[in-house]
Design an enzyme around this catalytic site. Structure first.
Site, PDB file in Angstrom:
ATOM      1  N   HIS A  10       0.825  -1.204   0.000  1.00  0.00           N
ATOM      2  CA  HIS A  10       0.000   0.000   0.000  1.00  0.00           C
ATOM      3  C   HIS A  10       0.864   1.260   0.000  1.00  0.00           C
ATOM      4  O   HIS A  10       1.694   1.461   0.881  1.00  0.00           O
ATOM      5  CB  HIS A  10      -0.900  -0.005   1.241  1.00  0.00           C
ATOM      6  CG  HIS A  10      -1.922   1.069   1.265  1.00  0.00           C
ATOM      7  ND1 HIS A  10      -2.172   1.833   2.384  1.00  0.00           N
ATOM      8  CD2 HIS A  10      -2.781   1.508   0.315  1.00  0.00           C
ATOM      9  CE1 HIS A  10      -3.150   2.688   2.128  1.00  0.00           C
ATOM     10  NE2 HIS A  10      -3.527   2.513   0.879  1.00  0.00           N
ATOM     11  N   GLU A  37       0.509  -0.237  -4.830  1.00  0.00           N
ATOM     12  CA  GLU A  37      -0.629   0.664  -5.048  1.00  0.00           C
ATOM     13  C   GLU A  37      -0.154   2.066  -4.704  1.00  0.00           C
ATOM     14  O   GLU A  37       0.552   2.266  -3.707  1.00  0.00           O
ATOM     15  CB  GLU A  37      -1.796   0.263  -4.133  1.00  0.00           C
ATOM     16  CG  GLU A  37      -3.049   1.118  -4.273  1.00  0.00           C
ATOM     17  CD  GLU A  37      -3.066   2.330  -3.340  1.00  0.00           C
ATOM     18  OE1 GLU A  37      -3.985   3.158  -3.472  1.00  0.00           O
ATOM     19  OE2 GLU A  37      -2.162   2.478  -2.485  1.00  0.00           O
ATOM     20  N   ASP A  39      -1.167   6.632  -5.449  1.00  0.00           N
ATOM     21  CA  ASP A  39      -2.179   7.616  -5.820  1.00  0.00           C
ATOM     22  C   ASP A  39      -1.602   8.684  -6.737  1.00  0.00           C
ATOM     23  O   ASP A  39      -0.458   9.113  -6.558  1.00  0.00           O
ATOM     24  CB  ASP A  39      -2.719   8.307  -4.559  1.00  0.00           C
ATOM     25  CG  ASP A  39      -3.152   7.314  -3.505  1.00  0.00           C
ATOM     26  OD1 ASP A  39      -4.248   6.761  -3.646  1.00  0.00           O
ATOM     27  OD2 ASP A  39      -2.397   7.085  -2.535  1.00  0.00           O
ATOM     28  N   HIS A  52      -1.517  11.646  -2.190  1.00  0.00           N
ATOM     29  CA  HIS A  52      -2.849  11.189  -1.797  1.00  0.00           C
ATOM     30  C   HIS A  52      -3.811  12.319  -1.466  1.00  0.00           C
ATOM     31  O   HIS A  52      -4.982  12.266  -1.824  1.00  0.00           O
ATOM     32  CB  HIS A  52      -2.722  10.249  -0.596  1.00  0.00           C
ATOM     33  CG  HIS A  52      -4.025   9.707  -0.102  1.00  0.00           C
ATOM     34  ND1 HIS A  52      -4.823  10.395   0.808  1.00  0.00           N
ATOM     35  CD2 HIS A  52      -4.694   8.568  -0.389  1.00  0.00           C
ATOM     36  CE1 HIS A  52      -5.907   9.690   1.054  1.00  0.00           C
ATOM     37  NE2 HIS A  52      -5.858   8.569   0.341  1.00  0.00           N
ATOM     38  N   GLU A 112      -4.093   4.374  -8.448  1.00  0.00           N
ATOM     39  CA  GLU A 112      -5.362   4.977  -8.059  1.00  0.00           C
ATOM     40  C   GLU A 112      -5.437   6.416  -8.561  1.00  0.00           C
ATOM     41  O   GLU A 112      -4.602   7.253  -8.208  1.00  0.00           O
ATOM     42  CB  GLU A 112      -5.589   4.954  -6.554  1.00  0.00           C
ATOM     43  CG  GLU A 112      -6.950   5.544  -6.204  1.00  0.00           C
ATOM     44  CD  GLU A 112      -7.306   5.517  -4.738  1.00  0.00           C
ATOM     45  OE1 GLU A 112      -8.227   6.259  -4.351  1.00  0.00           O
ATOM     46  OE2 GLU A 112      -6.672   4.760  -3.985  1.00  0.00           O
TER      47      GLU A 112
END
Length: 250
Positions: A10, A37, A39, A52, A112
């Site tokens: 993450h 993952e 952002d 993020h 993301e």
């Protein structure tokens, strides 16, 4: 069939490094993770950056909204000192260099799309177009395992991503699967549904899988819970505890 890695780090390094930084990627690699993952959002001048929050001050040492700053200004901002003095040199990464690093190191990406309010469609379009430009060979090869997966909570962003790069796979992010999750996912041409494991049940997991979608959860930090949801048929999940749940976790 889920063609992607099952266990994903993450935001790069989970709890062990400042999120969404090159240090986080290096940390994940040190723990054996080749799946991440992270952002992506847009600066005020349309430059894609890896971060993020749309308001600065938590993990990035700045003031105001992301959209009030240029890409050059954001990528000069400190993104590591808050985590520890050894990360004081870490700055906000540009999306392009982050993609380059991941490709060079063989790191699979769940990207993301994290638009600031009012920038949903533009963020989806830009992120998808930039990603597609780096993966032309993999697209031509027709191997989904060689492609990153674009995900977002924003239906507008995913729709724009589909228009800009229809041959890149997309996943719909939902904190809680409401009654219309399948309708939303099909409307966006999603290949997977990503959801908060805290709200998932065995029955919902079976329903998602029976409908033909991949099922991915965030953010699973306890091994016992990880085993339980995998037993339900969950295809994969991201974790902050890369020290407890490794890439080969079963």
């Amino acid at each position: 069939m889920w063609p992607y890695p099952r266990i994903v780090a993450h935001r790069g390094g989970g709890t062990l490094a400042p999120e969404n930084t090159f240090a986080a990627l290096r940390c994940g690699l040190a723990y054996g993770f080749h799946a991440v993952e992270f952002d992506v959002m847009l600066a005020g001048d349309g430059v894609a950056v890896v971060m993020h929050d749309d308001i600065l001050g938590r993990s990035v040492a700045g003031v105001g909204a992301v959209g009030q700053h240029s890409g050059a200004a954001l990528t000069a901002m400190n993104a590591g000192a808050w985590f520890g003095p050894e990360f004081a040199a870490e700055t906000v990464p540009g999306f392009g260099p982050f993609l380059d690093f991941c490709q060079e190191q063989g790191i699979w990406m769940n990207i993301e799309i994290k638009p600031a309010p009012g920038c949903e469609a533009e963020t989806g379009r830009v992120v998808a177009a930039l990603t597609r430009a780096r993966f032309g060979a993999a697209i031509a090869a027709g191997d989904p395992a060689g492609l990153p997966l674009l995900s977002s909570f924003s239906a507008l962003a995913l729709a724009a991503a589909r228009e800009a790069a229809p041959d890149l796979p997309r996943a719909l992010l939902l904190d809680d699967l409401g009654s219309d999750w399948e309708e939303q996912a099909r409307a966006l041409g999603a290949v997977a549904v990503h959801t908060n494991h805290k709200h998932l049940t065995a029955a919902l997991a079976r329903a998602v899988k029976a409908a033909g979608f991949g099922l991915f959860c965030y953010t699973v930090n306890e091994p016992a819970r990880a085993r339980a949801i995998l037993d339900w048929g969950v295809d994969g999940f991201c974790t902050d505890r890369i020290d407890l749940i490794g890439p080969a976790f079963v």
